[in-house]
Design an enzyme around this catalytic site. Structure first.
Site, PDB file in Angstrom:
ATOM      1  N   SER A 231       0.800  -1.105  -0.046  1.00  0.00           N
ATOM      2  CA  SER A 231       0.058  -0.128  -0.031  1.00  0.00           C
ATOM      3  C   SER A 231       0.786   1.421   0.021  1.00  0.00           C
ATOM      4  O   SER A 231       0.316   2.138   0.280  1.00  0.00           O
ATOM      5  CB  SER A 231      -0.998   0.126   1.288  1.00  0.00           C
ATOM      6  OG  SER A 231      -1.753  -0.955   1.168  1.00  0.00           O
ATOM      7  N   GLY A 233       2.698   2.178  -2.607  1.00  0.00           N
ATOM      8  CA  GLY A 233       2.641   3.037  -4.071  1.00  0.00           C
ATOM      9  C   GLY A 233       3.301   2.137  -5.105  1.00  0.00           C
ATOM     10  O   GLY A 233       3.688   2.684  -6.111  1.00  0.00           O
ATOM     11  N   GLU A 259      -1.224  -9.588  -9.607  1.00  0.00           N
ATOM     12  CA  GLU A 259      -2.052  -9.169  -8.415  1.00  0.00           C
ATOM     13  C   GLU A 259      -3.549  -8.682  -8.788  1.00  0.00           C
ATOM     14  O   GLU A 259      -4.510  -8.901  -8.099  1.00  0.00           O
ATOM     15  CB  GLU A 259      -1.409  -8.345  -7.415  1.00  0.00           C
ATOM     16  CG  GLU A 259      -2.129  -8.098  -6.019  1.00  0.00           C
ATOM     17  CD  GLU A 259      -0.945  -7.416  -5.088  1.00  0.00           C
ATOM     18  OE1 GLU A 259      -1.351  -7.530  -3.835  1.00  0.00           O
ATOM     19  OE2 GLU A 259      -0.369  -6.599  -5.643  1.00  0.00           O
ATOM     20  N   ARG A 402      12.474  -9.333   0.939  1.00  0.00           N
ATOM     21  CA  ARG A 402      11.751 -10.355   1.344  1.00  0.00           C
ATOM     22  C   ARG A 402      12.099 -11.780   0.724  1.00  0.00           C
ATOM     23  O   ARG A 402      12.090 -11.781  -0.512  1.00  0.00           O
ATOM     24  CB  ARG A 402      10.191 -10.150   1.338  1.00  0.00           C
ATOM     25  CG  ARG A 402       9.357 -10.993   2.289  1.00  0.00           C
ATOM     26  CD  ARG A 402       7.858 -10.747   2.108  1.00  0.00           C
ATOM     27  NE  ARG A 402       7.018 -11.610   2.799  1.00  0.00           N
ATOM     28  CZ  ARG A 402       5.799 -11.562   2.776  1.00  0.00           C
ATOM     29  NH1 ARG A 402       5.235 -10.286   2.272  1.00  0.00           N
ATOM     30  NH2 ARG A 402       5.062 -12.570   3.297  1.00  0.00           N
TER      31      ARG A 402
END
Length: 495
Positions: A231, A233, A259, A402
């Site tokens: 979220s 951007g 997505e 990640r």
């Protein structure tokens, strides 16, 4: 069963398959046994030949199983820095229990007598490589044929598998020659000559001057990682990049969205392009007549732009490679964007081993960028520690990427989107728009921070000096507006 025996059994099964297939087709598998003997004989008595042969050939280049075992023994001796001759090779074969299988020392002695001119070794090697590629293509074709008859295999998977098998059969047997520095410098000078007098980026422009000053545009063969927390951007920024390249510079762009659906992306682009409230584009409220005019006017250029969207969810990496190759070849795509990396599917054999799977995806993206000579921008998630770290600045770091450290290693450039207001570090209205594009890694240039503003209601990133009032598209919209609406209190500027 000993390991050597198991390997021999597998190889025999492979050759039997080729022999059987050859009989079915009325032909024998491509082979040149006399050339194999000539190469092995030259390696036994000409030390100068060994390095050249080992650099170009692999055990699979020898069709005869006996010749393959002899070559493998030579390879093991060279790897141990031992001399290669009839005695050492005979001893190595004996130690592995393969001497009798190849016909004994008599066979090795016979090979030493079947030597062509050493000057012809390059030609002999070329013949063996050609035969190897032919056999590999036959095997790949047979596997493709077998899968094509299997109704349980999806057609998309079949096409992807077929292309991969044929490509692997060729690529595994083709080695790129070492280049002399002189020829490389000449190529570099030619490239330099072409860009003389050219102002601005020499790669694919981002559309943001402050970014292009650092990157000189997105460069060929580069893998660019764009990372941020959810979220913040990422998708909005990547859509801005795609829109700028396709609309402003007419460069074909491929956008793989794992997505969001194509319709959702289109509505975001419509919001960004028109400047209309996002809730109206989403259908939350009706558009006024002047807003329809504004929408139609501003979308003219976007609707004609060479922007291609694929919204296949969880696309397998090999399917992505196939589609990317097709888009580059058929549409001339200059930039590929993937939203986002962690949603792609890696090799089936690595499912369940998440870190290894992500590492394989990252390597495949870099290999694809290099092979197709186009930049690939891959979006990536950041771990939670990026926001749990000291609230003093909360800026993301490379270690926050990640699920796999290989992402950092494979990337030529790593960009982070940092929004202080997202972490509760800004309270002023201007501060809520302030955004930093952090270039944390840049293999071929400088790193640093670039300040920008994020207009969340318009899904647009802009330069700090851009107040959006004098935007060219705004002028175009205003000139097409009807006078009654132009001064209306209800009128909302396009940007």
């Amino acid at each position: 069963m000993p390991e050597a025996s198991r390997k021999t059994g597998r190889k025999n099964a492979q050759e039997l398959n080729l022999d059987t297939l050859g009989l079915e087709m009325g032909n024998k598998p491509p082979q040149a046994l006399d050339v194999e003997e000539a190469v092995l004989g030259a390696m036994l008595i000409e030390p100068a030949v060994i390095d050249e042969a080992m650099d170009e050939l692999s055990p699979e280049c020898f069709y005869d199983e006996r010749h393959r075992m002899i070559f493998e023994s030579m390879v093991s001796l060279v790897n141990e820095h031992s001399a290669v001759d009839i005695l050492t090779v005979s001893d190595r074969l004996h130690s592995k229990g393969n001497l009798e299988a190849v016909g004994g020392a008599v066979t090795l002695a016979g090979l030493s007598q079947k030597v062509g001119a050493a000057a012809h070794i390059e030609y002999y090697i070329k013949i063996l490589k050609q035969k190897t590629i032919q056999r590999a293509l036959i095997k790949a074709s047979h596997e493709i044929l077998t899968e094509a008859y299997d109704d349980s295999v999806k057609v998309d998977d079949l096409m992807d598998s077929a292309q991969s098998k044929v490509y692997a059969a060729i690529q595994n047997n083709v080695k790129r020659d070492v280049q002399e520095i002189g020829s490389i410098i000449n190529t570099a000078l030619n490239d330099l000559q072409e860009i003389q007098g050219h102002k601005g980026p020499n790669g694919v422009p981002s559309g943001f001057e402050s970014i292009d000053r650092v990157t000189m545009g997105w460069q060929k063969s580069d893998l660019i990682i764009l990372a941020a927390r959810p979220s913040v951007g990422k998708t909005a920024f990547s859509l801005n990049l795609a829109r700028n390249a396709a609309v402003q510079f007419n460069m074909p762009v491929a956008f793989f969205s794992l997505e969001m659906s194509a319709i959702q992306l289109a509505k975001r682009l419509m919001t960004s392009e028109s400047g209309l409230p996002s809730d109206k584009i989403k259908g939350g409220s009706d558009l006024e007549p002047y807003e329809w005019t504004q929408l139609e006017t501003t979308l003219k250029d976007l609707s004609k732009a060479p922007l291609y969207i694929d919204d296949t969810p969880g696309i397998p990496i090999m399917e992505f490679r196939t589609k990317a190759k097709r888009l580059v070849k058929q549409k001339g795509v200059r930039l590929i964007i993937v939203d986002y990396l962690q949603l792609m599917q890696g090799p089936p054999e690595l499912r369940g081993m998440r870190e290894q799977e992500v590492a394989a995806i990252s390597r495949a993206l870099k290999a694809t960028a290099k092979e197709l000579e186009v930049p690939i921008i891959a979006l990536s998630q950041l771990s939670r520690q990026a926001v749990q770290r000291d609230k003093g600045n909360g800026k993301p770091q490379l270690s926050d990427l990640r699920e796999s450290g290989s992402i950092e290693q494979d990337a030529d450039m790593v960009l982070f989107i940092h929004r202080p207001d997202f972490l509760g570090l800004s309270e002023t209205p201007d501060g809520k728009e302030t955004t930093y594009i952090i270039i944390a890694k840049h293999r071929n240039g400088a790193t640093g921070e670039i300040e920008m503003r994020f207009k969340s209601e318009k899904v647009r990133f802009v330069e700090p000096s851009d107040n959006l009032v004098n935007d060219a598209r705004q002028i175009e919209v205003e000139s097409s507006m009807n006078a009654p609406y132009y001064g209306s209190d209800e009128f909302q500027p396009a940007f």
